[in-house]
Motif scaffolding. Structure first.
Motif, short mmCIF file in Angstrom:
data_model
loop_
_atom_site.label_atom_id
_atom_site.label_comp_id
_atom_site.label_asym_id
_atom_site.label_seq_id
_atom_site.Cartn_x
_atom_site.Cartn_y
_atom_site.Cartn_z
N GLY A 57 -1.52 -4.73 -8.11
CA GLY A 57 -0.86 -5.92 -8.64
C GLY A 57 0.02 -5.59 -9.84
O GLY A 57 0.07 -4.44 -10.28
N ASN A 58 0.70 -6.60 -10.36
CA ASN A 58 1.67 -6.39 -11.44
C ASN A 58 0.99 -6.34 -12.80
O ASN A 58 -0.08 -6.91 -12.99
CB ASN A 58 2.69 -7.54 -11.44
N PRO A 59 1.67 -5.66 -13.77
CA PRO A 59 1.13 -5.68 -15.14
C PRO A 59 1.19 -7.10 -15.72
O PRO A 59 2.09 -7.86 -15.38
CB PRO A 59 2.06 -4.75 -15.91
N PRO A 60 0.23 -7.45 -16.60
CA PRO A 60 0.25 -8.79 -17.19
C PRO A 60 1.33 -8.93 -18.26
O PRO A 60 1.79 -7.91 -18.75
CB PRO A 60 -1.14 -8.90 -17.80
#
Lengths: 307, 269
Positions: A57-60
Motif C-alpha cells: 500500500g501507499n505511504p501515509p
C-alpha cells in the motif's frame, strides 16, 4: 397486515436474498464487523481487493476528509489471494452470505491467474474485477479507461472461471457506456458502477497535498449524484445487470439507485462511519416495501418515471 | 477480537478547561467496564450530518465512578469545533473501546510517563490505573507550549506523582521541552531502569523512541493516525514498520495505537 416482501435479486446468475452488498475496501476481509451484527443478513459481501502477491500500500497519509466526502489513496494494500484463501476465508465459515472477491492484477496474466485460483474455492461465489483503482501506478484504472484492454481483462477472467464475473468500472472516463459495452461483449455477467472519482486536497499551511500519493479517489455522499447519473447511463446501454454504488448512506439512497435501474447496490464509505449501515439498509428496504405494499423488490428496480 | 460496541450516549458535561482545550464527560457502564488505558473511541457528534462525514478518534482520558468516561480534546478543525459546541444532554454516537492499550510495567519496574500537550489525554488514564492497581514509583514529564495551554496540573498533583512541568516559553515550570528533561534524566546513573510511556507530537515521540532504543529502555508510544473507521476496514491509518520482514505497515487502529518503540520506522516519521 404484515407480509415479508421478496427482496431477492439475480445478478448474472448469482441469486442473492436482498440487493445489499458491501463494497470492496470498506468491509475488511469479511468479519471485522461481526461484533456489531451478523453479516449473514446481507445479500453478499465483497471483501478487500486482492492481488496475486501481497501489496504493502501507499505511504501515509492515505486518507483525507473533504466536505461530505472521503479522499483515499490506500494503494490496494492487501494480504494477497493465497493468504486470504488460506488464513482469512476459513474464519468466515459462520457467515451465510455469499462472499465475492474483488481482484486486481498488475497485468492481464495476473488477473487470469487469480481467477484460476478462485475457481477452485467453492466458498467464493463470484468475482468482481477491479479495473478502476485510481491509486496504483500500473494497471488499475489504466485497464478500465481503454475499452480494448477492459475487454481483454474481462475475457481472460471469464475464460478461467465458471463463477459469475462482475466488472467494476471507473467514472474517470469521457464516456462510461463505451467501457460498459466492451466488458459486456467480453462476457461480463454484471457491472458495478462506480468506483471512486479522482480528486485531491491541499493543506494551504504546508503547501503540500493532503495525501502523500498527491491524488486519491473520492467517495461518500459528495459523489452520489454523479454515481446515480452514471448508473442511469449504463443501465440504458447494456443488457446485463448493473450494481450501483457511490455515496449510499441509507435505504433512501439505495432506493434512488434501484429506481434508476440498479439490480443491486453496494454500501461502501457508510460502513466506515456506521458499522451497521448495510444491515440498516436491508431493514430500511424491507420496511419501505411493507409500508408501500410492494411484494417484490423487482417492482421498484428501473421503475423511474421520466414522463 | 476485542469486544466493542456502538452506543448513543448523552453528554453529561462538555466544557473548556484551557486555550482551545475541552473536557467532555458521559456515562456508559458497559464502555467503562471494557476500557483499558491507551484505548480510544470513535465519536460522531451527529451521525445524521454528512459534513463532517467521518467519526474522529479520541483516546479515553479518564474513568470515574466505574461508569463515567471522559475525553480531553483540542479544537483543531470542523469536527472538534462542532463537538465543542455540544451541551449537556446532547447525544453523541460512540464506538469503542478500540485498539490495544498500554502494556503495564513489570513488578517493581518504575514508570516514566512523558506527555506533550494533548498527549496527556490517554496518559492520565494510564497514570490513574498505575497508581491504583500497582504501587509504582511514577515520574511524569509534562510539557505544553505555554501556560495558557497547560491543563490538569492540579488533578495530576492530586495523584501524588513525581511531576515535572515544562513550557516552551518558560511561562510555567521549566523552560524547554519534555525531551530536554529526558536527556538530563538519562544522564544520571539509573539503578532501576524505568519503562517509558509517551504520547504527544510526532517529533517528540521520535526523539524519545530513538533515545529509548539507544539506551535499551522499554518504551511504549501512543500514535495518532489519519483514520476513517478505527475498525480495521479502510487501512487508512498506516504507519511504517521498522522490520520489513513481517508487515510493511502497521495500522494504528488495530495494531496500535500503542506501539513498542522499536516496532516503528522512525526515520520516515
Amino acid at each position: 397486515m404484515a407480509f415479508l416482501p421478496d427482496l431477492s435479486v439475480d445478478i448474472g446468475g448469482l441469486k442473492i436474498k436482498n440487493p445489499v452488498i458491501t463494497a470492496s475496501g470498506t468491509f475488511g476481509y469479511g468479519n471485522e464487523l461481526t461484533p456489531f451484527y451478523d453479516p449473514s443478513l446481507l445479500g453478499a459481501i465483497i471483501v478487500k481487493g486482492l492481488s496475486l502477491k501481497p501489496i504493502p500500500g501507499n505511504p501515509p497519509p492515505r486518507i483525507a476528509e473533504t466536505p461530505c466526502g472521503l479522499l483515499n489513496a490506500i494503494g490496494l494494500a492487501n494480504i494477497g489471494i493465497k493468504a486470504f484463501i488460506e488464513e482469512r476465508l476459513p474464519s468466515l465459515v459462520k457467515i451465510k452470505a455469499p462472499i465475492i472477491t474483488n481482484i486486481y492484477g498488475h497485468n492481464i496474466k495476473e488477473y487470469a491467474e487469480i481467477a484460476k485460483r478462485i475457481e477452485k474455492v467453492d466458498r467464493i461465489a463470484a468475482i468482481e474485477i477491479n479495473i478502476s483503482c485510481p491509486n496504483v501506478e500500473e494497471g488499475g484504472m489504466a485497464f478500465g479507461t481503454d475499452p480494448d484492454t477492459a475487454a481483454k481483462v474481462t475475457n481472460q477472467v471469464v475464460k478461467n472461471t465458471t463463477k459469475p464475473v462482475i466488472v467494476k468500472l471507473t467514472p474517470n472516463v469521457t464516456d462510461i457506456t463505451i467501457i460498459a459495452k466492451a466488458v459486456e461483449s467480453a462476457g461480463a455477467q454484471a457491472i458495478s458502477v462506480t468506483n471512486t472519482i479522482m480528486g485531491m486536497a491541499v493543506d494551504v499551511t504546508t503547501r503540500r497535498p493532503k495525501l502523500t500519493n498527491i491524488i486519491g479517489g473520492l467517495s461518500g455522499p459528495a459523489i452520489k449524484p454523479i454515481a446515480l447519473y452514471l448508473v442511469h447511463k449504463v443501465v440504458a446501454n447494456v443488457r446485463i445487470p448493473v450494481i450501483g454504488l457511490g455515496g449510499i448512506m441509507d435505504y433512501h439512497d439505495a432506493l434512488e439507485f434501484l429506481l434508476v435501474g440498479a439490480r443491486a447496490i453496494q454500501v461502501g464509505t457508510a460502513n466506515l462511519i456506521n458499522p451497521k449501515a448495510a444491515m440498516e439498509i436491508v431493514n430500511g428496504l424491507t420496511d419501505f416495501c411493507m409500508r408501500e405494499k410492494i411484494g417484490n423488490i423487482n417492482e421498484i428496480i428501473g421503475s423511474l418515471k421520466t414522463k | 477480537m476485542n469486544k466493542m460496541l456502538e452506543e448513543v450516549v448523552s453528554i453529561e458535561f462538555n466544557r473548556q478547561i484551557g486555550k482551545d482545550t475541552c473536557l467532555l464527560g458521559f456515562r456508559s457502564a458497559s464502555l467503562a467496564s471494557l476500557a483499558k488505558p491507551g484505548q480510544f473511541l470513535m465519536i460522531h457528534s451527529g451521525r445524521e450530518t454528512k459534513d463532517p462525514l467521518l467519526r474522529r478518534p479520541f483516546s479515553i482520558h479518564r474513568i470515574q465512578d466505574r461508569n463515567k468516561l471522559m475525553m480531553l480534546y483540542r479544537i483543531v478543525g470542523k469536527g472538534t469545533s462542532l463537538l465543542s459546541a455540544l451541551k449537556e444532554n446532547d447525544p453523541i454516537s460512540v464506538i469503542g473501546p478500540l485498539g490495544n492499550g498500554f502494556a503495564l510495567p513489570r513488578p517493581n519496574e518504575p514508570s516514566l510517563v512523558m506527555a506533550g500537550g494533548m498527549g496527556i489525554a490517554p496518559l492520565f488514564f494510564l497514570t490513574q490505573v498505575l497508581k491504583r492497581v500497582q504501587k509504582h514509583k511514577i515520574k511524569m514529564f509534562l510539557g505544553f507550549p505555554t501556560s495558557q495551554e497547560a491543563v490538569l496540573i492540579d488533578q495530576l498533583k492530586d495523584l501524588n506523582i513525581d511531576l515535572s512541568l515544562t513550557t516552551e516559553d518558560g511561562s510555567l515550570g521549566i523552560k524547554g521541552l519534555v525531551t530536554d528533561l529526558l536527556d538530563q534524566y538519562l544522564g544520571q546513573e539509573l539503578t532501576n531502569k524505568p519503562v517509558i510511556y509517551a504520547c504527544g507530537p510526532t517529533p517528540m515521540l521520535k526523539k524519545i523512541a530513538q533515545k529509548a532504543i539507544k539506551s535499551r529502555l522499554r518504551c511504549y508510544v501512543s500514535l495518532e493516525g489519519y483514520m476513517a473507521c478505527g475498525l480495521g476496514l479502510c487501512q487508512g491509518c498506516a504507519v511504517k514498520a521498522a522490520n520489513n520482514k513481517g508487515k510493511p505497515y502497521y495500522y494504528v487502529c488495530q495494531d496500535g495505537p500503542v506501539f513498542s518503540a522499536e516496532m516503528i520506522d522512525w526515520e520516515v516519521m
